[in-house]
Design a protein around this motif. Structure first.
Motif, PDB file in Angstrom:
ATOM      1  N   SER A 345       0.698  -1.310   0.011  1.00  0.00           N
ATOM      2  CA  SER A 345      -0.115   0.037   0.054  1.00  0.00           C
ATOM      3  C   SER A 345       0.985   1.346   0.032  1.00  0.00           C
ATOM      4  O   SER A 345       2.193   1.124   0.157  1.00  0.00           O
ATOM      5  N   ILE A 346       0.543   2.360  -0.388  1.00  0.00           N
ATOM      6  CA  ILE A 346       1.240   3.638  -0.284  1.00  0.00           C
ATOM      7  C   ILE A 346       0.392   4.733   0.858  1.00  0.00           C
ATOM      8  O   ILE A 346      -0.825   4.832   0.879  1.00  0.00           O
ATOM      9  N   ARG A 347       1.496   5.149   1.595  1.00  0.00           N
ATOM     10  CA  ARG A 347       0.889   6.073   2.538  1.00  0.00           C
ATOM     11  C   ARG A 347       1.639   7.550   2.194  1.00  0.00           C
ATOM     12  O   ARG A 347       2.727   7.886   1.800  1.00  0.00           O
ATOM     13  N   ILE A 348       0.654   8.489   2.319  1.00  0.00           N
ATOM     14  CA  ILE A 348       0.951  10.037   2.021  1.00  0.00           C
ATOM     15  C   ILE A 348       1.286  10.677   3.343  1.00  0.00           C
ATOM     16  O   ILE A 348       0.451  10.670   4.333  1.00  0.00           O
ATOM     17  N   VAL A 349       2.531  11.201   3.441  1.00  0.00           N
ATOM     18  CA  VAL A 349       2.976  12.146   4.725  1.00  0.00           C
ATOM     19  C   VAL A 349       3.039  13.526   4.073  1.00  0.00           C
ATOM     20  O   VAL A 349       3.680  13.712   3.338  1.00  0.00           O
ATOM     21  N   LYS A 350       2.324  14.414   4.908  1.00  0.00           N
ATOM     22  CA  LYS A 350       2.527  15.970   4.444  1.00  0.00           C
ATOM     23  C   LYS A 350       3.124  16.609   5.819  1.00  0.00           C
ATOM     24  O   LYS A 350       2.713  16.238   7.045  1.00  0.00           O
ATOM     25  N   ARG A 356       5.205  13.330   0.967  1.00  0.00           N
ATOM     26  CA  ARG A 356       6.066  12.285   0.591  1.00  0.00           C
ATOM     27  C   ARG A 356       5.188  10.993   0.557  1.00  0.00           C
ATOM     28  O   ARG A 356       4.112  10.822   1.110  1.00  0.00           O
ATOM     29  N   LYS A 357       5.575  10.020  -0.325  1.00  0.00           N
ATOM     30  CA  LYS A 357       4.760   9.118  -0.630  1.00  0.00           C
ATOM     31  C   LYS A 357       5.693   7.686  -0.224  1.00  0.00           C
ATOM     32  O   LYS A 357       7.094   7.470  -0.473  1.00  0.00           O
ATOM     33  N   ILE A 358       5.192   7.223   0.859  1.00  0.00           N
ATOM     34  CA  ILE A 358       5.829   5.841   1.772  1.00  0.00           C
ATOM     35  C   ILE A 358       5.064   4.588   1.331  1.00  0.00           C
ATOM     36  O   ILE A 358       4.028   4.611   1.254  1.00  0.00           O
ATOM     37  N   GLY A 359       6.032   3.771   0.665  1.00  0.00           N
ATOM     38  CA  GLY A 359       5.468   2.403   0.130  1.00  0.00           C
ATOM     39  C   GLY A 359       5.418   1.461   1.540  1.00  0.00           C
ATOM     40  O   GLY A 359       6.296   1.567   2.475  1.00  0.00           O
ATOM     41  N   VAL A 360       4.363   0.697   1.827  1.00  0.00           N
ATOM     42  CA  VAL A 360       4.232  -0.282   2.877  1.00  0.00           C
ATOM     43  C   VAL A 360       4.202  -1.563   2.231  1.00  0.00           C
ATOM     44  O   VAL A 360       3.251  -1.880   1.638  1.00  0.00           O
ATOM     45  N   ILE A 361       4.941  -2.531   2.709  1.00  0.00           N
ATOM     46  CA  ILE A 361       4.933  -3.954   2.314  1.00  0.00           C
ATOM     47  C   ILE A 361       4.633  -4.682   3.609  1.00  0.00           C
ATOM     48  O   ILE A 361       5.283  -4.694   4.675  1.00  0.00           O
ATOM     49  N   ASP A 362       3.307  -5.199   3.609  1.00  0.00           N
ATOM     50  CA  ASP A 362       2.820  -6.199   4.872  1.00  0.00           C
ATOM     51  C   ASP A 362       3.317  -7.474   4.609  1.00  0.00           C
ATOM     52  O   ASP A 362       2.938  -8.101   3.652  1.00  0.00           O
ATOM     53  N   LEU A 363       3.972  -7.855   5.247  1.00  0.00           N
ATOM     54  CA  LEU A 363       4.437  -9.498   5.327  1.00  0.00           C
ATOM     55  C   LEU A 363       3.992 -10.278   6.474  1.00  0.00           C
ATOM     56  O   LEU A 363       4.693 -10.341   7.475  1.00  0.00           O
ATOM     57  N   VAL A 403       8.474   1.032   4.027  1.00  0.00           N
ATOM     58  CA  VAL A 403       8.465   0.249   5.427  1.00  0.00           C
ATOM     59  C   VAL A 403       7.865  -1.240   5.156  1.00  0.00           C
ATOM     60  O   VAL A 403       6.909  -1.629   4.406  1.00  0.00           O
ATOM     61  N   ILE A 404       8.691  -2.137   5.851  1.00  0.00           N
ATOM     62  CA  ILE A 404       8.453  -3.416   5.953  1.00  0.00           C
ATOM     63  C   ILE A 404       7.608  -3.815   7.268  1.00  0.00           C
ATOM     64  O   ILE A 404       8.297  -3.794   8.137  1.00  0.00           O
ATOM     65  N   ASP A 405       6.329  -4.259   7.060  1.00  0.00           N
ATOM     66  CA  ASP A 405       5.791  -4.443   8.254  1.00  0.00           C
ATOM     67  C   ASP A 405       5.631  -5.902   8.543  1.00  0.00           C
ATOM     68  O   ASP A 405       5.127  -6.709   8.114  1.00  0.00           O
ATOM     69  N   LEU A 406       6.456  -6.213   9.859  1.00  0.00           N
ATOM     70  CA  LEU A 406       6.441  -7.531  10.279  1.00  0.00           C
ATOM     71  C   LEU A 406       5.767  -7.820  11.525  1.00  0.00           C
ATOM     72  O   LEU A 406       6.090  -8.706  12.202  1.00  0.00           O
TER      73      LEU A 406
END
Length: 703
Positions: A345-350, A356-363, A403-406
């Motif tokens: 998913s992609i999160r937007i940070v202002k 900024r666009k931050i990519g999140v990978i949920d594993l 971000v790698i979500d573990l």
């Protein structure tokens, strides 16, 4: 399809079975010959090849006895002290019994437990006739794991009287009428009691072998033939079936969810809440009635070989006992368990004018289709392959960090942890392993280039274990990225699976498998994640209970050790920016409404968890409930809308168990939790964005 007469017979069978529960003793279970052999084989393998080298002797026999009793009755609510005294008289005989392939002792203990269980449930059901006086000043011990065993039947009945009274009070406080409470609890205890009559020899043996293997070391386990199959499915993320998530509800196997793209969903004939009352094999095989059948046995009937036919007799969700049924014919197919696969998913940070666009990978797990890899399948699934694809997609979408979500990733394939690390650090060592003889080897990957060289953060919690800790520790040791969240589980051991049938040169699967600890792994800096876990660079609050979750909660965990560091070259150093990152996080925690609420709720839950005794006085309990409701309503008022966060949902209480809520309500609650704002992930994204602002986040070098 059943006739109405057939339906009536099925209904009468369920009713008469419920009445029989009042008087009949559960069946006396006895060990099978292959179970004694499997236990003996396991003892030989564990004694000579386990990392810890614990001999099966009188001392271990006593530990097995303790663990077996704990597994059967962890809350000390079923056995009497006299039962325990009888069991302990044989505590030093289990070792000889295992070598003699005689499992009479553990089966005898289980039969006593099963009888006590039936007695307690029957007593609980009898208490519902008269109700309770909630004006008395009386307390109930909700955690009895450290309490003495009841000495007499009268003591045991008093424990259960208070337990049933508490169940009643919980429902009463939620606004349930007395008549509905009697119905709900009557059905709850009846269903529980019914399960006591469905236990089989395999259940007893699996429980006993779990006690044995866990007495050796916490992460050593025995898998019977069926359990071994489930473990294999979880690793390769696929099975052959119809693509339906099933749940047992009131003696019926009920469809909870349809897997997208599976035969059940594509048929258009099945819905959540439909009940499976019969299963037949092939186009003309006999229909087997499965009302009252254990869920795992129904699942066995439904699964099968690819492209084979299974027929289901379905009672629709809105049909009564004599409603019209549907006969469904499905062709089994490969089902991909996508819920456990990596996803992005992609999160937007202002931050001011900066976006900024931050990519999140949920594993969720480190999966690997071993069979697909062995046979050369070009499309076999693995965690590292899937993450590599997602990273490429995120790079195309021009994200500024990943971000790698573990969180709650309990591990899985060790090679996958190594390969995943290579996606971010390139070629180099990832961990060190030491076997039982003290030999040390360094494991790494030969990947020449990293797939992602930009800013990186790893989000962990207490449920992040094993392979998750290997990955997080390597990222931390290389200075490659930030580790954020709670301290991790602390599992620093390596397991391998031993096929006992192969050991015995047995041509058919009878003896099961051992998942056995054979080594301890160490970080490339020489430390280990064992016992202490991975300490995040920035610590966030969490709901985990360290007393019950984590390596430190085991009384026989391996100790923390340190060896020489491996030869590796750090890719950077994030330590200089940590004070500023911590300062910015602390500032947000003081101002951000969601973060402040999270901290409040973590403290609230800790206080509730620490309570071992609660009042059974309605006035006192209602005051506590009103306080909780007031807290949630104040939040809703502050938000100006009727909304709930993840933490709000933690404290909602209706007194019901999961299978007692309507299917639609249960699914809606699950969806609400899934859709609720993820405060910890949002803060992690902000921290990574802050690190990018500081310009010190290191990137992997292409070696």
């Amino acid at each position: 399809m059943r006739t109405r007469f057939g339906l009536l017979l099925a209904f009468l069978t369920v009713v008469s079975s419920a009445q029989a529960l009042e008087t009949a003793s559960p069946p006396v279970l006895a060990p099978e010959e292959d179970q004694g052999k499997a236990a003996h084989l396991s003892a030989q393998v564990l004694t000579y090849y386990h990392y810890k080298k614990v001999p099966l002797d009188d001392a271990l026999s006593a530990k097995i006895t303790d663990r077996y009793i704990e597994l059967l009755d962890p809350d000390r609510s079923f056995f009497l002290q006299s039962d325990i005294d009888t069991f302990m008289a044989s505590k030093d005989k289990l070792d000889d019994a295992i070598y003699a392939e005689d499992l009479t002792i553990p089966f005898g203990m289980f039969n006593v437990y099963d009888q006590r269980f039936v007695e307690r449930m029957s007593y609980a059901r009898g208490l519902l006739k008269d109700g309770f006086d909630f004006n008395q000043k009386e307390d109930f011990t909700i955690r009895r794991d450290k309490e003495p065993w009841p000495k007499t039947e009268a003591e045991s009945q008093d424990i259960w009287r208070k337990r049933v009274k508490n169940d009643w009070l919980r429902l009463k406080l939620a606004g349930t009428s007395d008549a509905k409470i009697r119905e709900t609890l009557g059905k709850r205890y009846e269903n529980s009691q019914a399960r006591a009559y469905k236990y089989k020899s395999d259940d007893v043996f699996q429980t006993f072998m779990t006690a044995y293997t866990n007495a050796v070391e916490p992460h050593t386990d025995y898998f019977g033939v069926a359990a071994a199959s489930e473990f294999d499915i979880s690793m390769k993320l696929s099975l052959v079936g119809i693509g339906a998530v099933l749940q047992e509800r009131d003696e019926y196997t009920t469809i909870r969810e349809l897997v997208a793209g599976g035969p059940a969903q594509l048929s258009g004939q099945l819905n959540a809440g439909d009940r499976i009352v019969g299963v037949a094999q092939g186009k003309d095989g006999p229909m087997v009635d499965v009302v009252g059948t254990r869920l795992n046995e129904v699942v066995k009937l439904i699964r099968g070989e690819k492209d084979t036919v299974v027929r289901l007799d379905i009672m629709p969700s809105d049909a009564g006992p004599d409603g019209k049924h549907r006969l469904i014919t499905l062709v089994r197919d490969n089902i991909s368990l996508e819920k456990q696969a990596a996803k992005k998913s992609i999160r937007i940070v202002k931050n001011g004018d900066l976006t900024r666009k931050i990519g999140v990978i949920d594993l969720p797990t480190f999966y690997d289709d071993f069979e697909g890899r062995r046979r050369g399948d070009k499309n076999y699934r693995s965690a590292s392959r899937d993450v590599a694809k997602l990273l490429a997609e995120l790079e195309d979408e021009k994200v500024d960090g990943v971000v790698i979500d573990l969180r709650n990733n309990g591990g899985g394939s060790l090679p996958q942890a190594i390969e995943l690390t290579g996606l971010f650090v390139g070629k180099g060592p990832v961990l060190q392993q030491r076997n039982g003889e003290g030999d040390i080897k360094v494991d790494g990957n030969d990947r020449g280039q990293a797939k992602w060289t930009g800013p990186l953060a790893v989000l962990i919690n207490r449920g992040s274990a094993s392979a998750s800790e290997i990955f997080a520790a390597a990222i931390q040791d290389y200075g490659r990225g930030l580790v954020i969240g709670e301290p991790s589980f602390g599992k620093g051991t390596v397991q391998t699976v031993v096929d006992l049938d192969e050991q015995a040169r047995n041509p058919k699967p009878e003896f099961g498998e051992l998942k056995m600890t054979v080594a301890q792994f160490f970080r490339i800096n020489g430390g280990t994640t064992q016992l202490r876990g991975v300490t995040p660079d920035i610590i966030l609050p969490g709901f985990s209970d360290e007393e019950t979750l984590g390596e430190s909660s085991y009384d026989n965990a391996l100790p923390w050790l340190q060896i020489k560091p491996a030869k590796y070259k750090p890719l950077g150093d994030i330590k200089p920016i940590l004070p500023e990152l911590q300062s910015r996080h602390d500032a947000r925690a003081k101002e951000d409404r969601d973060l402040k609420r999270l901290v409040e709720d973590v403290n609230e839950l800790k206080d509730l968890r620490d309570k071992r005794v609660i009042s059974l006085n309605e006035t006192e309990r209602r005051a506590e409930r009103d306080r909780q409701i007031g807290r949630l309503k104040a939040r809703e008022a502050a938000d100006g809308k009727d909304s709930a966060s993840t933490t709000d949902l933690v404290f909602q209480e209706d007194g019901l168990q999961a299978d007692e809520r309507s299917m639609s309500a249960d699914i809606a609650s699950e969806k609400a939790l899934k859709d609720a704002k993820d405060v910890l992930l949002d803060e992690t994204v902000h921290i990574l964005s802050d690190a990018s602002d500081l310009g010190k986040v290191t990137s992997a070098k292409n070696n």
